[in-house]
Scaffold this motif. Structure first.
Motif, PDB file in Angstrom:
ATOM      1  N   LEU A 172       0.821  -1.207   0.000  1.00 15.38           N
ATOM      2  CA  LEU A 172       0.000   0.000   0.000  1.00 15.38           C
ATOM      3  C   LEU A 172       0.860   1.264   0.000  1.00 15.38           C
ATOM      4  O   LEU A 172       0.519   2.258  -0.642  1.00 15.38           O
ATOM      5  N   ASP A 173       1.985   1.227   0.711  1.00 14.20           N
ATOM      6  CA  ASP A 173       2.910   2.374   0.695  1.00 14.20           C
ATOM      7  C   ASP A 173       3.460   2.598  -0.713  1.00 14.20           C
ATOM      8  O   ASP A 173       3.530   3.734  -1.196  1.00 14.20           O
ATOM      9  N   LYS A 174       3.869   1.527  -1.370  1.00  8.59           N
ATOM     10  CA  LYS A 174       4.402   1.643  -2.739  1.00  8.59           C
ATOM     11  C   LYS A 174       3.317   2.117  -3.703  1.00  8.59           C
ATOM     12  O   LYS A 174       3.580   2.922  -4.591  1.00  8.59           O
ATOM     13  N   ALA A 175       2.099   1.625  -3.542  1.00 13.24           N
ATOM     14  CA  ALA A 175       0.992   2.051  -4.408  1.00 13.24           C
ATOM     15  C   ALA A 175       0.683   3.529  -4.196  1.00 13.24           C
ATOM     16  O   ALA A 175       0.357   4.237  -5.152  1.00 13.24           O
ATOM     17  N   GLY A 176       0.801   4.007  -2.967  1.00 10.36           N
ATOM     18  CA  GLY A 176       0.578   5.418  -2.694  1.00 10.36           C
ATOM     19  C   GLY A 176       1.607   6.300  -3.374  1.00 10.36           C
ATOM     20  O   GLY A 176       1.314   7.429  -3.784  1.00 10.36           O
ATOM     21  N   MET A 177       2.826   5.804  -3.539  1.00 17.46           N
ATOM     22  CA  MET A 177       3.868   6.586  -4.224  1.00 17.46           C
ATOM     23  C   MET A 177       3.653   6.626  -5.731  1.00 17.46           C
ATOM     24  O   MET A 177       4.170   7.510  -6.408  1.00 17.46           O
ATOM     25  N   LEU A 178       2.893   5.693  -6.274  1.00 19.75           N
ATOM     26  CA  LEU A 178       2.639   5.654  -7.718  1.00 19.75           C
ATOM     27  C   LEU A 178       1.563   6.631  -8.169  1.00 19.75           C
ATOM     28  O   LEU A 178       1.492   6.972  -9.344  1.00 19.75           O
ATOM     29  N   SER A 179       0.732   7.082  -7.258  1.00 16.98           N
ATOM     30  CA  SER A 179      -0.419   7.914  -7.630  1.00 16.98           C
ATOM     31  C   SER A 179      -0.076   9.097  -8.520  1.00 16.98           C
ATOM     32  O   SER A 179      -0.775   9.343  -9.500  1.00 16.98           O
ATOM     33  N   PRO A 180       0.969   9.882  -8.235  1.00 15.40           N
ATOM     34  CA  PRO A 180       1.237  11.033  -9.112  1.00 15.40           C
ATOM     35  C   PRO A 180       1.754  10.645 -10.497  1.00 15.40           C
ATOM     36  O   PRO A 180       1.743  11.470 -11.411  1.00 15.40           O
ATOM     37  N   HIS A 181       2.187   9.424 -10.681  1.00 10.33           N
ATOM     38  CA  HIS A 181       2.811   9.004 -11.940  1.00 10.33           C
ATOM     39  C   HIS A 181       1.934   8.067 -12.765  1.00 10.33           C
ATOM     40  O   HIS A 181       2.424   7.449 -13.715  1.00 10.33           O
ATOM     41  N   LEU A 182       0.663   7.957 -12.438  1.00 14.83           N
ATOM     42  CA  LEU A 182      -0.194   6.980 -13.112  1.00 14.83           C
ATOM     43  C   LEU A 182      -0.375   7.276 -14.593  1.00 14.83           C
ATOM     44  O   LEU A 182      -0.408   6.352 -15.411  1.00 14.83           O
ATOM     45  N   VAL A 183      -0.490   8.532 -14.970  1.00 16.57           N
ATOM     46  CA  VAL A 183      -0.686   8.869 -16.387  1.00 16.57           C
ATOM     47  C   VAL A 183       0.565   8.487 -17.182  1.00 16.57           C
ATOM     48  O   VAL A 183       0.469   7.878 -18.253  1.00 16.57           O
ATOM     49  N   LEU A 184       1.731   8.846 -16.652  1.00 13.62           N
ATOM     50  CA  LEU A 184       2.979   8.500 -17.331  1.00 13.62           C
ATOM     51  C   LEU A 184       3.136   6.980 -17.451  1.00 13.62           C
ATOM     52  O   LEU A 184       3.501   6.465 -18.514  1.00 13.62           O
ATOM     53  N   LEU A 185       2.831   6.270 -16.385  1.00 10.65           N
ATOM     54  CA  LEU A 185       2.928   4.806 -16.425  1.00 10.65           C
ATOM     55  C   LEU A 185       1.911   4.206 -17.393  1.00 10.65           C
ATOM     56  O   LEU A 185       2.205   3.215 -18.076  1.00 10.65           O
ATOM     57  N   GLY A 186       0.729   4.791 -17.462  1.00 13.40           N
ATOM     58  CA  GLY A 186      -0.288   4.312 -18.406  1.00 13.40           C
ATOM     59  C   GLY A 186       0.175   4.466 -19.842  1.00 13.40           C
ATOM     60  O   GLY A 186       0.025   3.552 -20.660  1.00 13.40           O
ATOM     61  N   TRP A 187       0.734   5.645 -20.172  1.00  7.44           N
ATOM     62  CA  TRP A 187       1.217   5.850 -21.543  1.00  7.44           C
ATOM     63  C   TRP A 187       2.433   4.974 -21.843  1.00  7.44           C
ATOM     64  O   TRP A 187       2.596   4.517 -22.979  1.00  7.44           O
ATOM     65  N   ALA A 188       3.266   4.717 -20.850  1.00  2.91           N
ATOM     66  CA  ALA A 188       4.399   3.796 -21.047  1.00  2.91           C
ATOM     67  C   ALA A 188       3.874   2.388 -21.341  1.00  2.91           C
ATOM     68  O   ALA A 188       4.435   1.671 -22.192  1.00  2.91           O
ATOM     69  N   ALA A 189       2.808   1.994 -20.661  1.00  2.00           N
ATOM     70  CA  ALA A 189       2.212   0.678 -20.923  1.00  2.00           C
ATOM     71  C   ALA A 189       1.656   0.617 -22.347  1.00  2.00           C
ATOM     72  O   ALA A 189       1.810  -0.405 -23.034  1.00  2.00           O
ATOM     73  N   PHE A 190       1.030   1.702 -22.821  1.00  2.00           N
ATOM     74  CA  PHE A 190       0.532   1.723 -24.195  1.00  2.00           C
ATOM     75  C   PHE A 190       1.688   1.673 -25.208  1.00  2.00           C
ATOM     76  O   PHE A 190       1.549   1.066 -26.269  1.00  2.00           O
ATOM     77  N   PHE A 191       2.797   2.326 -24.888  1.00  2.00           N
ATOM     78  CA  PHE A 191       3.968   2.266 -25.768  1.00  2.00           C
ATOM     79  C   PHE A 191       4.464   0.821 -25.890  1.00  2.00           C
ATOM     80  O   PHE A 191       4.717   0.329 -26.995  1.00  2.00           O
ATOM     81  N   TYR A 192       4.597   0.134 -24.757  1.00  2.00           N
ATOM     82  CA  TYR A 192       5.034  -1.265 -24.806  1.00  2.00           C
ATOM     83  C   TYR A 192       4.006  -2.139 -25.521  1.00  2.00           C
ATOM     84  O   TYR A 192       4.373  -3.079 -26.231  1.00  2.00           O
TER      85      TYR A 192
END
Length: 191
Positions: free
Chosen positions: A70-90
């Protein structure tokens, strides 16, 4: 006139299509991850996990592993859009590899060798960092894919070189006179 394509054994075609299917499964997975991450961009990830995973499945929220996740998931919140677009790139990359391999395109074989081969050092580092059977299976599978495709590319290059050599010999050799034409003089005497 172009040369006919090299003959491919049925088992080689099956292996190529199997690799293509594997790459397309990766693409579908990353598309799902991308949509999932973009869907969560306006939500609190920790609360989402609490309401949809921890409470319904009766997972102890006081467990140290759950607390860590849960701590790690909380740190991901501000970067979700960037991670989503990275997933679409892959996803796009894996889809291009899969479709190209399915259609037996040589550029796709090169692309898979370059991309998969470039990620092997990272996978090896992860394997030796913390040994797990599934990491070992992934590394061995990707290594076998790279070796197989390099083998195919080398065989194809050798086949094309032999074809060019054969075409070059045909152009260099003058036509030989037939047996019926040998009895006739090649030139008449000039006075």
């Amino acid at each position: 006139m172009s040369a006919p394509p090299a003959r491919v054994a049925p088992w080689e075609d099956f292996v190529l299509r199997l690799i293509a299917f594997w790459k397309l499964l990766h693409a579908v997975f990353f598309i799902a991850v991308g949509f999932g991450l973009l869907r969560l961009r306006h939500h609190d990830v920790v609360e989402f996990l609490n309401t949809n995973v921890i409470i319904p499945y009766h997972i102890d929220p006081e467990n140290r592993w759950v607390d860590w996740a849960l701590d790690k998931a909380g740190m991901l919140s501000p970067h979700l859009v960037l991670l989503g677009w990275a997933a679409f790139f892959y996803a796009a990359l894996f889809a291009a590899e899969g479709i190209g391999l399915y259609l037996r395109k040589h550029w796709a074989e090169y692309l898979v060798v370059i991309v998969t081969g470039s990620l092997l050092p990272i996978e090896l580092y992860e394997l030796f960092h913390k040994l797990a059977w599934w990491k070992f299976a992934v590394v061995v599978g990707n290594l076998l894919i790279v070796i197989y495709l390099i083998h195919r590319l080398l065989l194809d290059a050798r086949f094309k070189a032999q074809q060019r050599e054969a075409e070059g010999k045909d152009e260099e050799e003058p036509p030989q006179p037939s047996a019926s034409n040998r009895s006739k003089p090649l030139a008449t005497k000039v006075p």
